[in-house]
Design an enzyme around this catalytic site. Structure first.
Site, PDB file in Angstrom:
ATOM      1  N   GLY A 128       7.127  -5.874   3.205  1.00 11.32           N
ATOM      2  CA  GLY A 128       6.443  -4.523   2.905  1.00 11.32           C
ATOM      3  C   GLY A 128       7.269  -3.374   3.278  1.00 11.32           C
ATOM      4  O   GLY A 128       8.242  -2.918   2.581  1.00 11.32           O
ATOM      5  N   GLY A 129       6.982  -2.763   4.427  1.00  7.62           N
ATOM      6  CA  GLY A 129       7.572  -1.477   4.751  1.00  7.62           C
ATOM      7  C   GLY A 129       9.184  -1.633   4.680  1.00  7.62           C
ATOM      8  O   GLY A 129       9.771  -0.458   4.114  1.00  7.62           O
TER       9      GLY A 129
ATOM     10  N   GLU B 210       0.648 -14.590   5.208  1.00  4.75           N
ATOM     11  CA  GLU B 210       0.793 -13.097   6.008  1.00  4.75           C
ATOM     12  C   GLU B 210      -0.290 -12.933   7.063  1.00  4.75           C
ATOM     13  O   GLU B 210      -1.351 -12.496   6.414  1.00  4.75           O
ATOM     14  CB  GLU B 210       0.766 -12.086   4.852  1.00  4.75           C
ATOM     15  CG  GLU B 210       1.683 -12.131   4.006  1.00  4.75           C
ATOM     16  CD  GLU B 210       1.844 -10.878   3.284  1.00  4.75           C
ATOM     17  OE1 GLU B 210       3.380 -10.294   3.497  1.00  4.75           O
ATOM     18  OE2 GLU B 210       0.844  -9.982   2.722  1.00  4.75           O
TER      19      GLU B 210
ATOM     20  N   HIS C  49      -3.510 -10.385  -1.899  1.00  2.04           N
ATOM     21  CA  HIS C  49      -2.986  -9.722  -0.704  1.00  2.04           C
ATOM     22  C   HIS C  49      -4.125  -9.254   0.096  1.00  2.04           C
ATOM     23  O   HIS C  49      -5.260  -8.975  -0.471  1.00  2.04           O
ATOM     24  CB  HIS C  49      -2.010  -8.393  -1.106  1.00  2.04           C
ATOM     25  CG  HIS C  49      -1.477  -7.815   0.121  1.00  2.04           C
ATOM     26  ND1 HIS C  49      -1.914  -7.134   0.988  1.00  2.04           N
ATOM     27  CD2 HIS C  49      -0.190  -8.040   0.473  1.00  2.04           C
ATOM     28  CE1 HIS C  49      -1.016  -6.760   1.933  1.00  2.04           C
ATOM     29  NE2 HIS C  49      -0.001  -7.430   1.683  1.00  2.04           N
TER      30      HIS C  49
ATOM     31  N   SER D 255       5.630  -7.584   8.904  1.00  7.36           N
ATOM     32  CA  SER D 255       6.857  -7.043   9.674  1.00  7.36           C
ATOM     33  C   SER D 255       7.871  -7.632   9.619  1.00  7.36           C
ATOM     34  O   SER D 255       8.592  -7.786  10.802  1.00  7.36           O
ATOM     35  CB  SER D 255       5.910  -6.717  10.917  1.00  7.36           C
ATOM     36  OG  SER D 255       4.949  -5.831  11.101  1.00  7.36           O
TER      37      SER D 255
ATOM     38  N   ASN E 270       7.267  -5.738  -1.524  1.00  3.83           N
ATOM     39  CA  ASN E 270       6.197  -5.394  -1.990  1.00  3.83           C
ATOM     40  C   ASN E 270       6.048  -3.842  -1.687  1.00  3.83           C
ATOM     41  O   ASN E 270       5.981  -3.363  -0.305  1.00  3.83           O
ATOM     42  CB  ASN E 270       5.089  -5.892  -1.199  1.00  3.83           C
ATOM     43  CG  ASN E 270       3.566  -5.336  -1.388  1.00  3.83           C
ATOM     44  OD1 ASN E 270       3.251  -4.562  -2.402  1.00  3.83           O
ATOM     45  ND2 ASN E 270       2.580  -5.906  -0.512  1.00  3.83           N
ATOM     46  N   TRP E 271       6.417  -2.973  -2.540  1.00  2.63           N
ATOM     47  CA  TRP E 271       6.409  -1.606  -2.349  1.00  2.63           C
ATOM     48  C   TRP E 271       4.961  -0.890  -1.989  1.00  2.63           C
ATOM     49  O   TRP E 271       5.089   0.271  -1.567  1.00  2.63           O
ATOM     50  CB  TRP E 271       6.928  -0.965  -3.683  1.00  2.63           C
ATOM     51  CG  TRP E 271       8.342  -1.234  -3.532  1.00  2.63           C
ATOM     52  CD1 TRP E 271       9.117  -2.074  -2.996  1.00  2.63           C
ATOM     53  CD2 TRP E 271       9.224  -0.797  -4.848  1.00  2.63           C
ATOM     54  NE1 TRP E 271      10.498  -2.227  -3.663  1.00  2.63           N
ATOM     55  CE2 TRP E 271      10.639  -1.274  -4.575  1.00  2.63           C
ATOM     56  CE3 TRP E 271       9.300   0.433  -5.694  1.00  2.63           C
ATOM     57  CZ2 TRP E 271      11.718  -0.944  -5.371  1.00  2.63           C
ATOM     58  CZ3 TRP E 271      10.237   0.356  -6.535  1.00  2.63           C
ATOM     59  CH2 TRP E 271      11.688  -0.158  -6.249  1.00  2.63           C
ATOM     60  N   LYS E 272       4.001  -1.727  -2.155  1.00  3.72           N
ATOM     61  CA  LYS E 272       2.527  -1.062  -1.995  1.00  3.72           C
ATOM     62  C   LYS E 272       2.559   0.073  -2.906  1.00  3.72           C
ATOM     63  O   LYS E 272       3.011   0.462  -3.987  1.00  3.72           O
ATOM     64  CB  LYS E 272       2.202  -1.015  -0.566  1.00  3.72           C
ATOM     65  CG  LYS E 272       2.733  -2.227   0.215  1.00  3.72           C
ATOM     66  CD  LYS E 272       1.901  -2.234   1.467  1.00  3.72           C
ATOM     67  CE  LYS E 272       2.287  -3.870   2.170  1.00  3.72           C
ATOM     68  NZ  LYS E 272       1.503  -3.914   3.481  1.00  3.72           N
TER      69      LYS E 272
HETATM   70  P1  PGA Z   1       4.871  -5.255   6.138  1.00  2.00           P
HETATM   71  O1  PGA Z   1       3.971  -5.672   4.977  1.00  2.00           O
HETATM   72  O2  PGA Z   1       6.350  -6.050   5.947  1.00  2.00           O
HETATM   73  O3  PGA Z   1       4.874  -3.763   6.098  1.00  2.00           O
HETATM   74  O4  PGA Z   1       4.250  -5.733   7.443  1.00  2.00           O
HETATM   75  C1  PGA Z   1       3.963  -6.989   4.273  1.00  2.00           C
HETATM   76  C2  PGA Z   1       3.145  -6.973   3.279  1.00  2.00           C
HETATM   77  O5  PGA Z   1       1.789  -6.484   3.269  1.00  2.00           O
HETATM   78  O6  PGA Z   1       3.246  -8.010   2.205  1.00  2.00           O
END
Ligand code: PGA
Length: 250
Positions: free
Chosen positions: A232-233, A166, A96, A211, A9-11
């Site tokens: 995400g990150g 999540e 999300h 995370s 998920n590149w956001k």
């Molecule tokens: P994160 O985000 O891996 O940066 O914690 C996960 C997500 O929001 O899908």
């Protein structure tokens, strides 16, 4: 049980040069990770077409991060599920927690989006998870139970839809849930899915997100009932994302 799904998920990250570079690095590196995982990346809307072009013919599918519940119409600024499909996307993240918080999305909204996505031929990845306050007050199972009941439409388990657990307090914080917490919550979600959908509920993949990184992925992906990860990150660095993909079970 189907293969584990590793979804990035590149956001709201990625100008064209960065996004194209990331997609190309994923394409170049994927040959070195085993083929256990099914792989998808979800760039921001503006980078979907580029990612589809660069990743065409590779193992990577491409998804969106949201869609509207209507197929078209007077909804300024929104993107419809058939538009994502038209660009070559095959998946879409829905509900999300950042959308539930920033855009006040309710379970009912998420459910209508899941219907729209499914009708457009997209695989919905539906996110659920409790906040820190809800967990401290011992309300995490209630919260997630209601989200599952409210966000998943009739027939969900008969399709390819995926659920992502999540916990909100684990997103972007570097704090992952413990293996025990993940095991408990995934078993709880499985039981809810079976209660809601009968036997078909056994076939729904349940991803863990929050995370996940190259260092903790193997342990998290080994937990029973974990059908993959929503990342995400760590999905913004090709080497990290590929290391997570390499940790998946077939
Ligand atoms: P994160 O985000 O891996 O940066 O914690 C996960 C997500 O929001 O899908």
């Amino acid at each position: 049980m189907s293969r584990q799904l590793i979804a990035g998920n590149w956001k709201m990250n990625g100008l064209t040069a960065d996004a194209d570079g990331l997609a190309q690095a994923l394409r170049d590196g994927v040959g070195q990770v085993g083929d256990a995982a099914e792989l998808v990346v979800c760039p921001p809307f503006t980078q979907i077409a580029g990612a589809v072009r660069i990743l065409a013919g590779s193992r990577f599918a491409v998804g969106g991060q949201d869609c509207h519940m209507a197929a078209k119409g007077a909804h300024t600024g929104d993107i419809a599920a058939p538009m994502l499909r038209d660009l070559g996307a095959t998946h879409v993240i829905l509900g999300h927690s950042e959308r539930r918080q920033n855009h006040k999305e309710l379970d009912e909204t998420v459910r209508e989006k899941v219907v729209a996505a499914t009708e457009a031929g997209l695989v919905p990845i539906v996110c659920v998870g409790e906040t820190e306050d809800q967990r401290s007050a011992d309300g995490h199972e209630d919260t997630v139970g209601w989200q599952i009941k409210g966000s998943l439409p009739h027939g969900f388990a008969d399709g390819p839809g995926v659920v992502a657990y999540e916990p909100v307090w684990a997103i972007g914080t570097g704090r992952t849930a413990t293996g025990d917490d993940v095991a408990t919550m995934h078993a709880f979600i499985r039981a809810e899915l079976v209660r809601q959908f009968g036997d078909a509920g056994h076939g729904v993949r349940i991803l863990y997100g929050g995370s996940v990184n190259a260092g903790n992925a193997a342990a998290l992906l080994a937990v029973p009932e974990v059908g993959g990860a929503l990342v995400g990150g760590a999905s913004l660095a090709a080497a990290d994302f590929l290391a997570i993909a390499a940790a998946a079970r077939g």
